[in-house]
Design an enzyme around this catalytic site. Sequence first.
Site, PDB file in Angstrom:
ATOM      1  N   LYS A  42     -52.657  19.130 -16.485  1.00  0.00           N
ATOM      2  CA  LYS A  42     -53.042  17.696 -17.358  1.00  0.00           C
ATOM      3  C   LYS A  42     -54.548  17.728 -16.918  1.00  0.00           C
ATOM      4  CE  LYS A  42     -53.958  13.984 -19.362  1.00  0.00           C
ATOM      5  NZ  LYS A  42     -53.856  13.884 -20.829  1.00  0.00           N
ATOM      6  N   CYS A  75     -59.660   9.522 -20.940  1.00  0.00           N
ATOM      7  CA  CYS A  75     -59.221  10.963 -20.335  1.00  0.00           C
ATOM      8  C   CYS A  75     -60.441  11.693 -20.265  1.00  0.00           C
ATOM      9  CB  CYS A  75     -58.321  11.652 -21.295  1.00  0.00           C
ATOM     10  SG  CYS A  75     -56.767  10.695 -21.566  1.00  0.00           S
TER      11      CYS A  75
HETATM   12  N1  LIG Z   1     -54.449   6.615 -23.630  1.00  0.00           N
HETATM   13  C1  LIG Z   1     -54.480   7.913 -23.880  1.00  0.00           C
HETATM   14  O1  LIG Z   1     -54.667   8.394 -24.916  1.00  0.00           O
HETATM   15  C2  LIG Z   1     -53.770   8.802 -22.474  1.00  0.00           C
HETATM   16  C3  LIG Z   1     -53.542  10.335 -22.861  1.00  0.00           C
HETATM   17  C4  LIG Z   1     -53.026  10.695 -21.821  1.00  0.00           C
HETATM   18  C5  LIG Z   1     -52.768  10.215 -20.529  1.00  0.00           C
HETATM   19  N2  LIG Z   1     -53.191   8.861 -20.493  1.00  0.00           N
HETATM   20  C6  LIG Z   1     -52.748   8.197 -18.893  1.00  0.00           C
HETATM   21  O2  LIG Z   1     -51.754   7.339 -19.156  1.00  0.00           O
HETATM   22  C7  LIG Z   1     -52.012   6.362 -18.402  1.00  0.00           C
HETATM   23  C8  LIG Z   1     -52.033   5.037 -19.023  1.00  0.00           C
HETATM   24  O3  LIG Z   1     -52.861   5.016 -20.090  1.00  0.00           O
HETATM   25  P1  LIG Z   1     -53.048   3.991 -21.162  1.00  0.00           P
HETATM   26  O4  LIG Z   1     -54.035   4.435 -22.050  1.00  0.00           O
HETATM   27  O5  LIG Z   1     -51.760   3.655 -21.702  1.00  0.00           O
HETATM   28  O6  LIG Z   1     -53.528   2.661 -20.457  1.00  0.00           O
HETATM   29  P2  LIG Z   1     -53.623   1.228 -20.814  1.00  0.00           P
HETATM   30  O7  LIG Z   1     -54.593   0.323 -20.174  1.00  0.00           O
HETATM   31  O8  LIG Z   1     -53.639   1.171 -22.424  1.00  0.00           O
HETATM   32  O9  LIG Z   1     -52.130   0.529 -20.444  1.00  0.00           O
HETATM   33  C9  LIG Z   1     -51.875   0.334 -19.229  1.00  0.00           C
HETATM   34  C10 LIG Z   1     -50.903  -1.025 -19.226  1.00  0.00           C
HETATM   35  O10 LIG Z   1     -50.468  -0.911 -17.920  1.00  0.00           O
HETATM   36  C11 LIG Z   1     -50.624  -2.285 -17.447  1.00  0.00           C
HETATM   37  N3  LIG Z   1     -50.540  -2.291 -15.846  1.00  0.00           N
HETATM   38  C12 LIG Z   1     -51.296  -2.088 -15.019  1.00  0.00           C
HETATM   39  N4  LIG Z   1     -50.554  -2.170 -13.722  1.00  0.00           N
HETATM   40  C13 LIG Z   1     -49.438  -2.620 -13.946  1.00  0.00           C
HETATM   41  C14 LIG Z   1     -48.358  -2.830 -12.922  1.00  0.00           C
HETATM   42  N5  LIG Z   1     -48.496  -2.602 -11.694  1.00  0.00           N
HETATM   43  N6  LIG Z   1     -47.219  -3.079 -13.608  1.00  0.00           N
HETATM   44  C15 LIG Z   1     -46.874  -3.115 -15.139  1.00  0.00           C
HETATM   45  N7  LIG Z   1     -48.124  -2.880 -15.848  1.00  0.00           N
HETATM   46  C16 LIG Z   1     -49.285  -2.683 -15.230  1.00  0.00           C
HETATM   47  C17 LIG Z   1     -51.808  -2.909 -17.800  1.00  0.00           C
HETATM   48  O11 LIG Z   1     -51.666  -4.265 -18.086  1.00  0.00           O
HETATM   49  C18 LIG Z   1     -51.757  -2.115 -19.161  1.00  0.00           C
HETATM   50  O12 LIG Z   1     -51.244  -2.924 -20.299  1.00  0.00           O
HETATM   51  C19 LIG Z   1     -53.476   6.620 -17.500  1.00  0.00           C
HETATM   52  O13 LIG Z   1     -53.093   7.011 -16.311  1.00  0.00           O
HETATM   53  C20 LIG Z   1     -54.051   7.434 -18.583  1.00  0.00           C
HETATM   54  O14 LIG Z   1     -55.179   8.268 -17.779  1.00  0.00           O
HETATM   55  C21 LIG Z   1     -53.608   8.078 -21.322  1.00  0.00           C
END
Ligand SMILES: NC(=O)c1ccc[n+]([C@@H]2O[C@H](COP(=O)([O-])OP(=O)(O)OC[C@H]3O[C@@H](n4cnc5c(N)ncnc54)[C@H](O)[C@@H]3O)[C@@H](O)[C@H]2O)c1
Length: 433
Positions: A213, A267
């Site tokens: 990743k 990312c």
């Molecule tokens: N957005 C993308 O395109 C993408 C792509 C690949 C990987 N990722 C990875 O996926 C993960 C999530 O990214 P995202 O973009 O969805 O983030 P985001 O910020 O959109 O959503 C994450 C959610 O998690 C919640 N949260 C935080 N701590 C928490 C807890 N302890 N319990 C429950 N909820 C909790 C937050 O309130 C938020 O709503 C990250 O590690 C990111 O690097 C994201």
Amino acid sequence: MSVKKTIKQKICILGLGYIGLPTASVLASSGFQVLGVDCKHTLVDTINRGLVHIHEPGLHTLVQAAVHSGNLVARFEPEPADVFLIAVPTPLRKEGDRVEVDLGNVEAAVKAVTPHLQKGNLVILESTSPPGTLEDLVAPLLEQGGLKAGSDFYAAYCPERVLPGRTMKELIENNRIIGGYDPASARKAEALYRHFVEGEIILTDARTAEMVKLAENIYRDVNVALANELSTICEKLGINAWEMIRLANLHPRVHLHQPGPGVGGHCISVDPWFVISRYPDESRMLSLARRINDERPVIVAELVVRLLEGIPDPVVTLMGVAYKGNIDDTRESPALRVLDELRGRGITCRIYDPHVLALSEETNNLAAAFSSSDCALLLADHDEFRYLYPRELGKIMRRRVVVDTRSCLERALWEEHGFTYHLLALGLERDCR
Ligand SMILES: NC(=O)c1ccc[n+]([C@@H]2O[C@H](COP(=O)([O-])OP(=O)(O)OC[C@H]3O[C@@H](n4cnc5c(N)ncnc54)[C@H](O)[C@@H]3O)[C@@H](O)[C@H]2O)c1
């Protein structure tokens, strides 16, 4: 297929953001009983009303259907389930020059799962994490509940590779890498993803999947840095970098990326640090790429300042503050760094971004954003910008100057309506055709 018969398993998804909510809605519409958990109260209320807090084509319809069918419910706390899927943020912590990965959200989510963990459960980590996180952090924390990873419960790391704006399609169609804590865990996770993934599913170990990743995003960051560096050299040479790259890419084994105002998003600009922070001496190329891409917003701001020299109280309209085209996400957006740079140099800035409405209601007001402006500065290549009428904009702007940092606009059209068109990374063109 026999797997399809395990329907109505309960899946608890922690983190209902850009990754967690689309995944929750897809699993709920595949027939699973999904409990979405998030620590943000407003977000939980929004989802339970069948609404969404993020813009992603197709997401609202699916969430609405999932909530109305009773297959998707949002709460603040996890409950016992068959599968726990963690998709919480993994941001960076910056202190001066020191950059560290903050795994606090992952730790909190795992600790919230531990009391509910039962024999035979599967725990999936989807959050982007440094290699070793599943084995060295997640599994030991879960084992504090008294069960043993690999024998009592299954654990896997399954990275997400969707492209924002196409998430709902790519969740289903992309190939998936699944890294198991052990081979049985990988197969268990594969059985779950098979319910909705149409792409290939490849099994490996967790540490390899975690590095895969990161390597994917490092590859892209380094290649954008290469394109940016070549474009600076082309400028010095008086060569159009966009044309040079187009021609070089006619070679069957060359795929140069595009230059631009910098790299943003959750990312590509973040993930290289997951490696650099742990292996600084071995990450020389990664660090340099980060520095080159981070300098781009300053280069854009300096170009605009040069163009506006001598104009009293200049006003610039930033077209697009999302980190790329056709999305509403401003996380780590280079456009916001350009905004800071310009404001820091005393330039009044207005924003026009029909996708990013969270910043202020004004961002969707075209007339207010362009009225009496001295320069239109395109930073995100939203489709809407291709269909703007330069003739109308020219009438309300004070000066007809446009700067295109994405090679998005039709130059001839803007020039036809009296605009001076500046393309980032464009040297003094020589027309030898
Ligand atoms: N957005 C993308 O395109 C993408 C792509 C690949 C990987 N990722 C990875 O996926 C993960 C999530 O990214 P995202 O973009 O969805 O983030 P985001 O910020 O959109 O959503 C994450 C959610 O998690 C919640 N949260 C935080 N701590 C928490 C807890 N302890 N319990 C429950 N909820 C909790 C937050 O309130 C938020 O709503 C990250 O590690 C990111 O690097 C994201």
